[in-house]
Design an enzyme around this catalytic site. Structure first.
Site, PDB file in Angstrom:
ATOM      1  N   ASP A  81       0.628  -0.748   0.294  1.00 36.99           N
ATOM      2  CA  ASP A  81      -0.198   0.241  -0.465  1.00 36.99           C
ATOM      3  C   ASP A  81       0.592   1.327  -0.168  1.00 36.99           C
ATOM      4  O   ASP A  81       2.242   1.110  -0.041  1.00 36.99           O
ATOM      5  CB  ASP A  81      -0.562  -0.037   1.806  1.00 36.99           C
ATOM      6  CG  ASP A  81      -2.095   1.126   1.432  1.00 36.99           C
ATOM      7  OD1 ASP A  81      -1.935   1.699   0.636  1.00 36.99           O
ATOM      8  OD2 ASP A  81      -2.584   1.268   2.011  1.00 36.99           O
ATOM      9  N   ASP A  98      -5.444  -6.905   4.745  1.00 42.84           N
ATOM     10  CA  ASP A  98      -4.412  -7.175   4.104  1.00 42.84           C
ATOM     11  C   ASP A  98      -4.335  -8.655   4.521  1.00 42.84           C
ATOM     12  O   ASP A  98      -3.186  -9.152   4.255  1.00 42.84           O
ATOM     13  CB  ASP A  98      -3.472  -6.290   4.715  1.00 42.84           C
ATOM     14  CG  ASP A  98      -3.713  -4.414   4.425  1.00 42.84           C
ATOM     15  OD1 ASP A  98      -4.372  -4.729   2.965  1.00 42.84           O
ATOM     16  OD2 ASP A  98      -3.353  -3.841   4.924  1.00 42.84           O
ATOM     17  N   ASN A 100      34.983 -37.662   6.779  1.00 45.20           N
ATOM     18  CA  ASN A 100      33.817 -36.325   6.347  1.00 45.20           C
ATOM     19  C   ASN A 100      33.038 -35.581   7.926  1.00 45.20           C
ATOM     20  O   ASN A 100      32.713 -34.793   7.560  1.00 45.20           O
ATOM     21  CB  ASN A 100      32.238 -37.757   6.761  1.00 45.20           C
ATOM     22  CG  ASN A 100      31.463 -37.392   6.441  1.00 45.20           C
ATOM     23  OD1 ASN A 100      31.019 -36.305   5.495  1.00 45.20           O
ATOM     24  ND2 ASN A 100      30.109 -37.274   6.996  1.00 45.20           N
ATOM     25  N   ASP A 138      33.538 -31.601   7.594  1.00 48.89           N
ATOM     26  CA  ASP A 138      32.218 -30.833   8.076  1.00 48.89           C
ATOM     27  C   ASP A 138      32.358 -30.094   8.733  1.00 48.89           C
ATOM     28  O   ASP A 138      32.015 -28.111   8.781  1.00 48.89           O
ATOM     29  CB  ASP A 138      31.311 -31.237   8.464  1.00 48.89           C
ATOM     30  CG  ASP A 138      30.103 -32.164   7.472  1.00 48.89           C
ATOM     31  OD1 ASP A 138      30.490 -31.480   6.230  1.00 48.89           O
ATOM     32  OD2 ASP A 138      29.670 -33.755   7.737  1.00 48.89           O
TER      33      ASP A 138
END
Length: 847
Positions: free
Chosen positions: A334, A599, A688, A692
């Site tokens: 608006d 709204d 791994n 990470d």
């Protein structure tokens, strides 16, 4: 503790009993509950939420880290290995899985706590009577027996019986499907009355359109009608594009992983390698390929993004909306308070000739100041524009404003006369007028004046003024004025108002355009005012579409047309949602910013629903993001933060789809021709975990400026190409490493595994520094934290074989020549990645 179970309601529903009986059944009274009693009831009934407790327990969050089927299988296989073969290896594998899962838990827990603190800033509040005094408390703390106070814009926090009401109109569309506001009053109705006819009761989730009320809460949380009939609301909200993309990405990796596990396990068994070792190796490969920390990384990135956005005065209610915020390419809003300053002021009150009229101003002031409904900025401006004491006048009756009639009427005793005064949108006021009052006070048929009225209106609107009509009529005797009486009124003149543009709004709109965000204004103002506004903000050739024209268009034509429109004028509340949906269907990521009662549906329909902290309850409740300052500049800053969050999340995905994929694929291939496993299961899991670790700092990394200058929607096709391109390069250098270790250095099993572990972890860690930016990495250095984490991992890898932990992982110290060759391979890999990156992004210029 008093028995608060509704006794009467066991045989009769609460809407069919009297107010005194209702108070008695709940152990409450007209002054509400005491704080102590409310606390006891909160402990008994729980939080007033259909979702139950709003936070996840630490234990539940920790256990959720183990929900991956692959992780569960790995734990089972490790326990089997513990029983059948090597308990030390099994314990090491379980320990690594536990550490990795704890890392994810620690990250997500911290993020959840941070978000919880932010949400407290914008949580829903309700006005209640506690200890005989009015208080404002979080809606989740409402309990049966509370007396709540409601006004226009309030969201009803529980199923309630009306004690008092004043011109109360409620939106119950979610329950009855009735799009028009429903009038609510006190009273007793039959027990078998359908919900649409229960005029004396209010239901959780509905909201007040106009008027005010006092009500007694009977049921809360999942016991309410809202909780019973809205089972879907217990489920997750519709997925965002980013969430859908992550799911597709996960499904892609799962397919690759499943195929890899089956082939590698079968091949190793066929080659007469130990079954348990082969199974553990296959599962470890799957874990290595799966980006285990992805959920935690996403949560942490979003949480950090939310904290950063909070410093920019944007509070995030729904974390996943941050990604949509970053990829938003259309923002609908608006004009009031966003484009304009939101400080509406009266310019003038005019009679039919266009001259100033004190009478018109006074009548408009009476209408604005005596009404009991929601006083909007226009009413406040009119009240401020005429200095007088409204308490000297007696309000006899009122017909509240609604978004269908677009007018407000009051009946007032004015001197010796009993008159009704109506003000509102000009056309809607003219619709109920049969007469007009000329400048000299003569009342004439309106047909003689209508052309002049419309001409004056167009002239005033074209000059940028919001122009309302004012009308009146005498009322007969002691009869009270009601909706059917809005007819045969006398049109008397105009009220003109203005709302100046915000400073630098044109520049901000230009900056949003430069960021790839097109601003579309949706307003109830007439097209002439909208045209004037467009010119002022730098859109002299703006295309304007009116609400009447929208009604006449087919759905397909509207979807095609909506993309080219800059301003939607004379729009009715229900059309806002239609505009948002049409824009989404035309392939856009749409944000909508609103703060009014009408709204809420559009905010809910948008990809990114935005409201402000000063908005009515229903608008803030529907929003994904709440601004602490109603300013487009705040939105612009928030968009940039959203894009930074998206960019940092993608960095982890790029890492997982390049080095991880290449390493695991290479390892799978090597296991087929090597007489031993290229890495033991525990070594794979350690690889791994170590690769990470630096990724946990990715949320604080710097972001390329060019990557936040335009929206970046999720594109699984781009990720596939990235994975294949960089995964193949990773595999090439892996096989080069295998060749060097076997044919040049003649490494035995432990040396081979130690050497490849060293090269694999260091190259995977360093490659993050390359793929995190489109530029050469030495020109866009990483954050200090990411740099330190990467260096720490490199140091651990180099030192580990020389420590007492080395033998536990079957690592051995390597001769100097091994490290020299590994260094050369890593340098060659990094340089090759830089070259590949250059050509890759030349092909994918849009990214």
């Amino acid at each position: 503790m008093a028995d608060v179970t509704p006794k009467v309601s066991q045989s009769k529903p609460f809407y069919s009993i009297s107010v005194p009986d209702a108070f008695s059944s709940l152990g409450s009274g007209a002054d509400g509950l005491s704080t102590d009693e409310a606390g006891k009831r909160l402990a008994q009934y729980g939080l007033n939420s259909i979702k139950g407790q709003s936070s996840t327990s630490g234990l539940k969050l920790f256990l959720s880290q183990f929900k991956s089927p692959i992780t569960i299988l790995l734990i089972v296989a490790s326990m089997l290995s513990f029983v059948l073969k090597d308990p030390v290896d099994a314990v090491i594998i379980l320990l690594i899985v536990f550490i990795s899962s704890f890392l994810g838990f620690w990250q997500e827990r911290g993020a959840a706590n941070a978000i919880g603190q932010l949400l407290k800033m914008v949580q829903m509040k309700s006005r209640v009577l506690r200890d005989s005094k009015e208080a404002e408390i979080p809606a989740e703390q409402i309990v049966p027996g509370d007396v709540i106070l409601l006004s226009a814009g309030s969201v009803i926090p529980g199923d309630s019986l009306i004690i008092e009401s004043d011109d109360l109109y409620v939106d119950e569309a979610a329950f009855t499907g009735e799009s028009y506001p429903v009038e609510k009053k006190t009273g007793i109705i039959e027990a078998d009355t359908a919900m649409a006819g229960r005029i004396n009761s209010l239901y959780m989730g509905a909201h007040v359109i106009s008027g005010s009320a006092k009500a007694l809460v009977f049921t809360t949380g999942s016991a309410t009608e809202f909780g019973k009939i809205s089972e879907s609301l217990r489920e997750r909200s519709p997925e965002t594009d980013f969430e859908k993309g992550i799911k597709k990405f996960g499904f892609l990796l799962m397919q690759i992983t499943l195929i890899l596990v089956i082939i590698i396990f079968g091949a190793n068994v066929f080659l007469h390698k130990p079954v348990i070792d082969s199974f553990l190796f296959s599962l470890a490969l799957a874990v290595g390929l799966t980006p285990q920390l992805l959920p935690a990384i996403i949560t942490v990135n979003l949480a950090r993004g939310a904290r950063n956005m909070a410093t920019k005065k944007v509070i995030v209610k729904k974390l996943s909306a941050i990604e949509n915020f970053g990829s938003m390419n259309i923002l609908c809003t608006d004009k009031t308070g966003t484009i304009t300053a939101g400080q509406v002021k009266v310019d003038n009150a005019l009679d039919l000739k266009g001259d100033h009229s004190d009478k018109v101003l006074k009548y408009a002031w009476l209408n604005a100041s005596l009404q009991h409904g929601f006083k909007n900025p226009i009413d406040e401006a009119i009240i401020a524009g005429y200095k007088n004491d409204a308490t000297t006048y007696e309000l006899l009756s009122e017909v509240p404003y609604d978004f269908i009639r677009k007018r407000l009427s009051i009946q007032v005793q004015l001197d010796a006369d009993n008159i009704a005064i109506t003000k509102g949108a000009l056309q809607q006021v003219l619709d109920v007028c049969s007469f007009a009052e000329t400048a000299d006070g003569t009342v004439v048929p309106i047909a003689d004046q209508k052309n002049g009225i419309l001409t004056s209106y167009e002239k005033l609107s074209g000059s940028g003024f919001r122009t309302l009509g004012v009308a009146w009529k005498k009322c007969e005797g002691g009869l009270l004025f009601d909706r059917p009486d809005e007819k045969d009124m006398v049109f008397m003149g105009f009220i003109t108002l203005f709302d100046p543009l915000k400073e630098e709004v044109s520049q901000t709109i230009k900056e949003l355009n430069d960021l790839g965000i097109e601003l579309k204004i949706i307003t109830g103002d007439n097209a002439l005012v909208a045209k004037s506004l467009a010119t002022q903000v730098g859109f002299p050739d703006a295309e304007i579409l009116k609400g009447d024209d929208i009604r006449k268009m087919s759905t397909a034509a509207f979807i095609q047309k909506v993309k080219d429109v800059h301003i939607f004028a004379e729009v009715e509340p229900n059309q806002k949602e239609s505009i948002i949906i049409a824009l989404k269907k035309s392939g856009n990521v749409v944000g909508f910013m609103g703060d009014g009662i009408n709204d809420a549906s559009a905010i809910h329909a948008a990809d990114v629903g935005i409201s402000v902290n000063t908005a009515v309850d229903v608008a803030r409740e529907a929003a994904d993001l709440v601004l602490l300052d109603q300013d487009l500049r705040v939105l612009k800053d928030g968009v940039l933060e959203g894009r930074k969050t998206f960019a940092n999340t993608m960095k982890y995905i790029f890492m997982a789809t390049s080095a991880n994929f290449g390493n695991m694929f290479s390892m799978a291939g090597a296991s087929l021709f090597l007489p031993f496993l290229p890495l033991l299961p525990k070594q794979i899991l350690l690889t791994n975990l170590l690769t990470d670790l630096p990724q946990t700092t990715i949320s604080k990394d710097k972001v390329d400026e060019e990557s936040i200058l335009k929206p970046h929607p999720w594109d699984i096709r781009f990720i596939k190409h990235f994975m294949v391109s960089f995964g193949i390069l990773s595999s090439v250098f892996d096989y080069l490493t295998f060749g060097v270790l076997i044919w040049l250095l003649h490494a035995h099993e432990a040396e081979f595994q130690t050497g490849w572990f060293t090269e694999s972890v260091i190259s995977a860690s360093l490659i993050v520094l390359v793929v995190r930016t489109k530029m050469p990495f030495f020109k866009r250095l990483p954050s200090r934290l990411l740099t330190l984490a990467t260096l720490a991992v490199v140091a651990i890898v180099l030192i580990l074989p020389f420590t007492p932990l080395g033998p536990l992982f079957n690592f051995v110290p390597l001769p100097g020549m091994f490290y020299l060759w590994m260094l050369l391979i890593v340098i060659g890999y990094v340089i090759s990645c830089e070259i590949l990156k250059h050509f890759f992004y030349r092909k994918w210029k849009q990214y």
